[in-house]
Design an enzyme around this catalytic site. Structure first.
Site, PDB file in Angstrom:
ATOM      1  N   ASP A   1      37.157  13.391  57.304  1.00  0.00           N
ATOM      2  CA  ASP A   1      38.312  12.564  57.653  1.00  0.00           C
ATOM      3  C   ASP A   1      38.225  11.265  56.854  1.00  0.00           C
ATOM      4  O   ASP A   1      37.296  10.467  57.041  1.00  0.00           O
ATOM      5  CB  ASP A   1      38.287  12.289  59.168  1.00  0.00           C
ATOM      6  N   HIS A   2      39.220  11.049  56.001  1.00  0.00           N
ATOM      7  CA  HIS A   2      39.195   9.866  55.141  1.00  0.00           C
ATOM      8  C   HIS A   2      39.387   8.567  55.919  1.00  0.00           C
ATOM      9  O   HIS A   2      39.153   7.468  55.376  1.00  0.00           O
ATOM     10  CB  HIS A   2      40.277   9.982  54.058  1.00  0.00           C
ATOM     11  N   ARG A   3      39.798   8.652  57.175  1.00  0.00           N
ATOM     12  CA  ARG A   3      39.922   7.442  57.983  1.00  0.00           C
ATOM     13  C   ARG A   3      38.555   6.885  58.367  1.00  0.00           C
ATOM     14  O   ARG A   3      38.402   5.687  58.606  1.00  0.00           O
ATOM     15  CB  ARG A   3      40.731   7.724  59.258  1.00  0.00           C
TER      16      ARG A   3
END
Length: 476
Positions: free
Chosen positions: A446-448
């Site tokens: 998850d790039h968050r």
């Protein structure tokens, strides 16, 4: 819970299933109408989105009615069966009314049996007195008479105070409106162009069951038999063509676990800005280490348990990978415990049982936990506690003979590692081309929660451990 203190009957309702679950599919009954049951006797098996469980009846007495059939979807709070307490004689008509208690005076009394294993929503206190309204099986709060009323096909006319006598009623079977207990039954009928409510019901209290719909389908009552008013037969589908099409098609309702999996994976794809990276890895030394370890200890070690040990070490080294996203709070939650989820294909569908506290286990303990989890996957019967609390998921799809994948993250986690099959491939070792045991690692994150650095370093760490297992020793 529903009770009639005057007749001494008790309705056993589907209790709160926990984990936000509101419905379950009835798998099978353990009792029949007329059976005597005791407190805490297992009477029904249901399948929720989490697990398959048997439910105990909190009352003792005689079963006078069953309110659902195998295959029906029942909601929390819906009556499952009605029990007449010991010493209460039921009238001759009590079984035929679908098991709904009759209304009598308020002077009766009954003693509720105390259960040592109370279900959620059931206690040992005396139930509150309720009005003697009947309940239909189609809704939790719907009122229904003991015998299904013949309703004329004229909505403007108020219903009669008493049901019309069969000898005086000119209403035909096609004009009758029967109660339908399950949305699945209504959908099955609708898919074949049939109005389920117009069918004669053979279930308790005249309820239309799946068997009734199937009988109507087999008898040829389909879309052609229910052409809307004002529509010419020429514009309707050909009965033969419709029949041929339905014979070739199979419709499977999305219910239970499949429904939950669909919703979670869809939400994951919609919500997470995910990225995938992968590496091809020489697993020759891993296989050699496994063989040497088994020869030295006399015990079996699976490749999955060895890789799981590498993954645990990697999560300790890069804790941001062992995180989840709290969307409501707008926070990244980095977990102190490592609860390793193992994606498993079961007869019920895709499930992710969890090895809790994997970060504190020795290799032998982790091996035993992984082995026990994989063993349970054959039946798909996990306790609800075994399916919650995961912080990272390991997915071994190599057992299906595929090299790689772009796995979907298991919400609310932030990453997943996928293992491909091990296969002989050409490989360069010390400048020489040779044949080695090679596998692919697919890692989605998850790039968050993080950018590319930590995921890349984590994946490289695990790959190094697979290619040279002794390199893990400094991390132990």
């Amino acid at each position: 819970m529903s009770a009639d203190v005057n007749t001494g009957t008790r309705e056993f309702i589907l209790p709160d299933l926990g984990e936000g679950l509101t419905e379950a599919e009835l798998i099978s009954w353990k009792v029949e109408i007329g059976d005597e049951v005791h407190v805490d006797q297992m009477v029904v098996e249901v399948e929720s989105a989490k697990s398959v469980v048997e439910l105990p009846c909190p009352y003792a007495g005689q079963v006078v009615s069953l309110h659902a059939n195998a295959g029906d979807t029942v909601s929390a709070g819906q009556a499952l069966l009605t029990v007449a307490e010991a010493g209460v004689e039921m009238g001759a008509g009590d079984e035929g009314d679908g098991g709904t208690p009759a209304s009598v005076s308020q002077s009766g009394s009954s003693t509720e049996n105390s259960s040592g294993a109370n279900l959620i929503g059931y206690g040992t206190s005396e139930p509150k007195t309720r009005s003697a309204k009947k309940r239909s099986f189609g809704g939790k709060h719907a009122a229904a008479p003991a015998v299904p009323t013949v309703i004329p096909d004229a909505p403007s006319q108020p219903p009669a105070e008493t049901p019309a006598s069969p000898s005086n009623s000119s209403t035909t079977a096609n004009d009758r409106v029967s109660p339908v207990s399950s949305p699945l039954v209504r959908k099955l009928a609708k898919d074949h162009g049939i109005s389920a409510k117009s069918l004669p019901g053979t279930g308790p209290g005249g309820v239309v069951t799946r068997a009734d719909v199937m009988a109507a389908i087999e008898s040829g009552a389909g879309a052609a038999a229910h052409v809307p008013a004002g529509t010419s037969p020429a514009k309707a589908s050909s009965p033969a063509a419709s029949s041929d099409q339905s014979d070739r098609d199979t419709r499977t309702p999305i219910t239970g676990l499949r429904k939950v999996v669909s919703e979670r994976l869809t939400k994951s794809r919609q919500e997470i800005p995910e990225a995938t990276i992968w590496l091809d890895v020489d697993a020759t030394e891993l296989l050699a280490t496994k063989k040497a370890l088994e020869a030295r200890t006399g015990e079996k070690y699976s490749l999955l348990s060895l890789v799981a040990r590498f993954v645990v070490a990697g999560l300790k080294k890069y804790p941001i990978i062992n995180s989840s996203i709290d969307t409501a709070a707008g926070e990244i939650v980095t977990h102190g415990d490592i609860n390793l989820g193992l994606a498993a294909q079961t007869p019920r569908g895709l499930m992710v049982p969890v090895v809790h506290g994997a970060g504190e286990l020795s290799l032998r303990q982790l091996r035993d936990s992984v082995s026990g989890t994989v063993g349970k996957a054959a039946s798909g019967k996990f306790d609800p506690s075994e399916l919650t609390g995961g912080t990272f998921t390991l997915n071994n799809y190599g057992v299906f003979g595929v090299d790689g994948s772009a796995p979907i993250i298991n919400l609310p986690e932030v990453a997943m590692l996928g293992l491909g099959r091990i296969k002989d491939r050409p490989w360069v070792v010390d400048g020489e081309l040779t044949v080695r045991k090679v596998m692919y690692l697919s890692f989605v994150f998850d790039h968050r929660a993080c950018d590319g650095q930590e995921p890349s370093e984590f994946l490289t760490f695990v790959a190094d451990c697979i290619e040279n297992p002794i390199s893990l020793l400094p991390e132990l």
